[in-house]
Design a protein around this motif. Structure first.
Motif, PDB file in Angstrom:
ATOM      1  N   LYS A 166       0.828  -1.211   0.000  1.00  0.00           N
ATOM      2  CA  LYS A 166       0.000   0.000   0.000  1.00  0.00           C
ATOM      3  C   LYS A 166       0.857   1.252   0.000  1.00  0.00           C
ATOM      4  O   LYS A 166       0.559   2.216  -0.707  1.00  0.00           O
ATOM      5  N   ALA A 167       1.930   1.249   0.796  1.00  0.00           N
ATOM      6  CA  ALA A 167       2.821   2.407   0.865  1.00  0.00           C
ATOM      7  C   ALA A 167       3.480   2.682  -0.489  1.00  0.00           C
ATOM      8  O   ALA A 167       3.797   3.829  -0.810  1.00  0.00           O
ATOM      9  N   LEU A 168       3.676   1.640  -1.278  1.00  0.00           N
ATOM     10  CA  LEU A 168       4.262   1.779  -2.616  1.00  0.00           C
ATOM     11  C   LEU A 168       3.192   2.006  -3.689  1.00  0.00           C
ATOM     12  O   LEU A 168       3.496   2.015  -4.879  1.00  0.00           O
ATOM     13  N   ASN A 169       1.932   2.163  -3.254  1.00  0.00           N
ATOM     14  CA  ASN A 169       0.795   2.324  -4.175  1.00  0.00           C
ATOM     15  C   ASN A 169       0.665   1.148  -5.137  1.00  0.00           C
ATOM     16  O   ASN A 169       0.392   1.331  -6.320  1.00  0.00           O
ATOM     17  N   LEU A 170       0.884  -0.047  -4.607  1.00  0.00           N
ATOM     18  CA  LEU A 170       0.784  -1.265  -5.401  1.00  0.00           C
ATOM     19  C   LEU A 170      -0.300  -2.164  -4.835  1.00  0.00           C
ATOM     20  O   LEU A 170      -0.581  -2.138  -3.626  1.00  0.00           O
ATOM     21  N   GLU A 171      -0.879  -2.946  -5.715  1.00  0.00           N
ATOM     22  CA  GLU A 171      -1.914  -3.890  -5.328  1.00  0.00           C
ATOM     23  C   GLU A 171      -1.646  -5.206  -6.023  1.00  0.00           C
ATOM     24  O   GLU A 171      -1.288  -5.226  -7.201  1.00  0.00           O
ATOM     25  N   LEU A 172      -1.819  -6.295  -5.290  1.00  0.00           N
ATOM     26  CA  LEU A 172      -1.649  -7.602  -5.912  1.00  0.00           C
ATOM     27  C   LEU A 172      -2.836  -7.893  -6.820  1.00  0.00           C
ATOM     28  O   LEU A 172      -3.985  -7.673  -6.428  1.00  0.00           O
ATOM     29  N   PRO A 173      -2.556  -8.387  -8.021  1.00  0.00           N
ATOM     30  CA  PRO A 173      -3.649  -8.787  -8.918  1.00  0.00           C
ATOM     31  C   PRO A 173      -4.185 -10.153  -8.491  1.00  0.00           C
ATOM     32  O   PRO A 173      -3.635 -10.799  -7.595  1.00  0.00           O
ATOM     33  N   ALA A 174      -5.235 -10.583  -9.137  1.00  0.00           N
ATOM     34  CA  ALA A 174      -5.655 -11.977  -8.990  1.00  0.00           C
ATOM     35  C   ALA A 174      -4.541 -12.846  -9.569  1.00  0.00           C
ATOM     36  O   ALA A 174      -3.908 -12.473 -10.558  1.00  0.00           O
ATOM     37  N   ALA A 175      -4.283 -13.960  -8.928  1.00  0.00           N
ATOM     38  CA  ALA A 175      -3.222 -14.847  -9.414  1.00  0.00           C
ATOM     39  C   ALA A 175      -3.553 -15.322 -10.822  1.00  0.00           C
ATOM     40  O   ALA A 175      -4.685 -15.721 -11.097  1.00  0.00           O
ATOM     41  N   PRO A 176      -2.572 -15.255 -11.735  1.00  0.00           N
ATOM     42  CA  PRO A 176      -2.829 -15.706 -13.107  1.00  0.00           C
ATOM     43  C   PRO A 176      -3.096 -17.204 -13.158  1.00  0.00           C
ATOM     44  O   PRO A 176      -2.560 -17.978 -12.366  1.00  0.00           O
ATOM     45  N   LYS A 177      -3.926 -17.583 -14.100  1.00  0.00           N
ATOM     46  CA  LYS A 177      -4.266 -18.996 -14.305  1.00  0.00           C
ATOM     47  C   LYS A 177      -3.300 -19.601 -15.326  1.00  0.00           C
ATOM     48  O   LYS A 177      -2.879 -18.918 -16.260  1.00  0.00           O
ATOM     49  N   PRO A 178      -2.965 -20.880 -15.184  1.00  0.00           N
ATOM     50  CA  PRO A 178      -2.097 -21.539 -16.168  1.00  0.00           C
ATOM     51  C   PRO A 178      -2.729 -21.505 -17.558  1.00  0.00           C
ATOM     52  O   PRO A 178      -3.947 -21.605 -17.693  1.00  0.00           O
ATOM     53  N   VAL A 179      -1.880 -21.361 -18.574  1.00  0.00           N
ATOM     54  CA  VAL A 179      -2.370 -21.338 -19.956  1.00  0.00           C
ATOM     55  C   VAL A 179      -2.029 -22.632 -20.698  1.00  0.00           C
ATOM     56  O   VAL A 179      -2.240 -22.725 -21.898  1.00  0.00           O
ATOM     57  N   ALA A 180      -1.494 -23.610 -19.977  1.00  0.00           N
ATOM     58  CA  ALA A 180      -1.150 -24.896 -20.577  1.00  0.00           C
ATOM     59  C   ALA A 180      -1.222 -25.959 -19.475  1.00  0.00           C
ATOM     60  O   ALA A 180      -1.773 -25.708 -18.400  1.00  0.00           O
ATOM     61  N   ASN A 181      -0.627 -27.111 -19.695  1.00  0.00           N
ATOM     62  CA  ASN A 181      -0.704 -28.235 -18.768  1.00  0.00           C
ATOM     63  C   ASN A 181       0.426 -28.177 -17.733  1.00  0.00           C
ATOM     64  O   ASN A 181       1.426 -28.877 -17.848  1.00  0.00           O
ATOM     65  N   TYR A 182       0.253 -27.315 -16.745  1.00  0.00           N
ATOM     66  CA  TYR A 182       1.206 -27.181 -15.637  1.00  0.00           C
ATOM     67  C   TYR A 182       0.491 -26.548 -14.458  1.00  0.00           C
ATOM     68  O   TYR A 182      -0.636 -26.074 -14.584  1.00  0.00           O
ATOM     69  N   VAL A 183       1.152 -26.555 -13.311  1.00  0.00           N
ATOM     70  CA  VAL A 183       0.618 -25.857 -12.140  1.00  0.00           C
ATOM     71  C   VAL A 183       1.492 -24.626 -11.892  1.00  0.00           C
ATOM     72  O   VAL A 183       2.687 -24.627 -12.204  1.00  0.00           O
ATOM     73  N   PRO A 184       0.922 -23.556 -11.331  1.00  0.00           N
ATOM     74  CA  PRO A 184       1.693 -22.330 -11.130  1.00  0.00           C
ATOM     75  C   PRO A 184       2.786 -22.441 -10.074  1.00  0.00           C
ATOM     76  O   PRO A 184       3.776 -21.725 -10.120  1.00  0.00           O
ATOM     77  N   VAL A 185       2.594 -23.351  -9.107  1.00  0.00           N
ATOM     78  CA  VAL A 185       3.570 -23.466  -8.020  1.00  0.00           C
ATOM     79  C   VAL A 185       3.551 -24.892  -7.482  1.00  0.00           C
ATOM     80  O   VAL A 185       2.507 -25.536  -7.420  1.00  0.00           O
ATOM     81  N   VAL A 186       4.738 -25.348  -7.105  1.00  0.00           N
ATOM     82  CA  VAL A 186       4.885 -26.643  -6.428  1.00  0.00           C
ATOM     83  C   VAL A 186       5.626 -26.379  -5.130  1.00  0.00           C
ATOM     84  O   VAL A 186       6.655 -25.695  -5.104  1.00  0.00           O
ATOM     85  N   ARG A 187       5.078 -26.930  -4.051  1.00  0.00           N
ATOM     86  CA  ARG A 187       5.718 -26.800  -2.747  1.00  0.00           C
ATOM     87  C   ARG A 187       6.460 -28.085  -2.426  1.00  0.00           C
ATOM     88  O   ARG A 187       5.913 -29.182  -2.560  1.00  0.00           O
ATOM     89  N   ALA A 188       7.729 -27.941  -2.019  1.00  0.00           N
ATOM     90  CA  ALA A 188       8.539 -29.070  -1.569  1.00  0.00           C
ATOM     91  C   ALA A 188       9.162 -28.661  -0.239  1.00  0.00           C
ATOM     92  O   ALA A 188      10.090 -27.852  -0.207  1.00  0.00           O
ATOM     93  N   GLY A 189       8.612 -29.152   0.853  1.00  0.00           N
ATOM     94  CA  GLY A 189       9.086 -28.745   2.167  1.00  0.00           C
ATOM     95  C   GLY A 189       8.806 -27.269   2.388  1.00  0.00           C
ATOM     96  O   GLY A 189       7.668 -26.815   2.251  1.00  0.00           O
ATOM     97  N   ASP A 190       9.872 -26.511   2.675  1.00  0.00           N
ATOM     98  CA  ASP A 190       9.688 -25.074   2.895  1.00  0.00           C
ATOM     99  C   ASP A 190      10.045 -24.244   1.663  1.00  0.00           C
ATOM    100  O   ASP A 190      10.219 -23.038   1.757  1.00  0.00           O
ATOM    101  N   LEU A 191      10.126 -24.902   0.511  1.00  0.00           N
ATOM    102  CA  LEU A 191      10.439 -24.191  -0.725  1.00  0.00           C
ATOM    103  C   LEU A 191       9.251 -24.204  -1.682  1.00  0.00           C
ATOM    104  O   LEU A 191       8.583 -25.223  -1.848  1.00  0.00           O
ATOM    105  N   LEU A 192       9.026 -23.057  -2.320  1.00  0.00           N
ATOM    106  CA  LEU A 192       8.059 -22.949  -3.401  1.00  0.00           C
ATOM    107  C   LEU A 192       8.822 -22.786  -4.697  1.00  0.00           C
ATOM    108  O   LEU A 192       9.740 -21.971  -4.780  1.00  0.00           O
ATOM    109  N   PHE A 193       8.446 -23.555  -5.698  1.00  0.00           N
ATOM    110  CA  PHE A 193       9.020 -23.453  -7.036  1.00  0.00           C
ATOM    111  C   PHE A 193       7.923 -22.928  -7.949  1.00  0.00           C
ATOM    112  O   PHE A 193       6.927 -23.634  -8.184  1.00  0.00           O
ATOM    113  N   LEU A 194       8.091 -21.701  -8.426  1.00  0.00           N
ATOM    114  CA  LEU A 194       7.081 -21.111  -9.292  1.00  0.00           C
ATOM    115  C   LEU A 194       7.404 -21.378 -10.746  1.00  0.00           C
ATOM    116  O   LEU A 194       8.565 -21.278 -11.159  1.00  0.00           O
TER     117      LEU A 194
END
Length: 153
Positions: free
Chosen positions: A8-36
């Motif tokens: 907010k202080a930077l006058n920024l807003e998060l958009p809705a998360a984009p949807k995949p446009v092909a056969n994949y997932v946007p993020v995979v979680r492995a333990g404490d790591l996210l792979f986008l």
């Protein structure tokens, strides 16, 4: 200060998360790591700009595209972990920059995303990174980023 308050202080807003446009997932979680997966500079499913750096797009426009892609990535992260305050560290970013022959300022373009991560997360936003030129990117995007993010367990 929370990440939402910093946005907010930077006058920024998060958009809705984009949807995949092909056969994949946007993020995979492995333990404490996210792979986008690769994230493009889009809003509401449409690219904010198209083209190549050094051929119709300026470094400043490329930096803005990288920032928009970073905001999309943050929306994906928030959707996965609930709150960006649960980000422990931005570990690594790979940035692909659609580049005309002879364009060599890929690192500067990628600063549009890197600067945002540091502004929001401070030291935890500093990351390893790769900035490479690409002949073509999906949908004629100028920038595509991928991230590895460590989150609270």
């Amino acid at each position: 200060m929370s990440i939402d308050a910093k946005l907010k202080a930077l006058n920024l807003e998060l958009p809705a998360a984009p949807k995949p446009v092909a056969n994949y997932v946007p993020v995979v979680r492995a333990g404490d790591l996210l792979f986008l997966s690769g994230v493009l500079p889009s809003r509401d499913g449409q690219l904010v700009m198209t083209g190549k750096l050094g051929q119709g797009l300026s470094i400043e426009q490329g930096m803005e595209a990288a920032k928009v892609a970073a905001l999309n990535a943050l929306a994906i992260i928030q959707g996965e972990i609930g709150s960006l305050d649960n980000v422990k560290r931005i570990v690594k970013m790979v940035g692909h920059i659609a580049s005309a022959p002879g364009f060599t300022d890929q690192p500067q373009v990628l600063n549009g995303a890197s600067d945002l991560f540091v502004a929001l997360f401070g030291e935890a936003g500093k990351h390893a990174r790769v900035a490479v030129g690409a002949a073509e990117l999906p949908r004629q995007a100028p920038v595509e980023i991928e991230l590895i993010v460590q989150v609270m367990s």
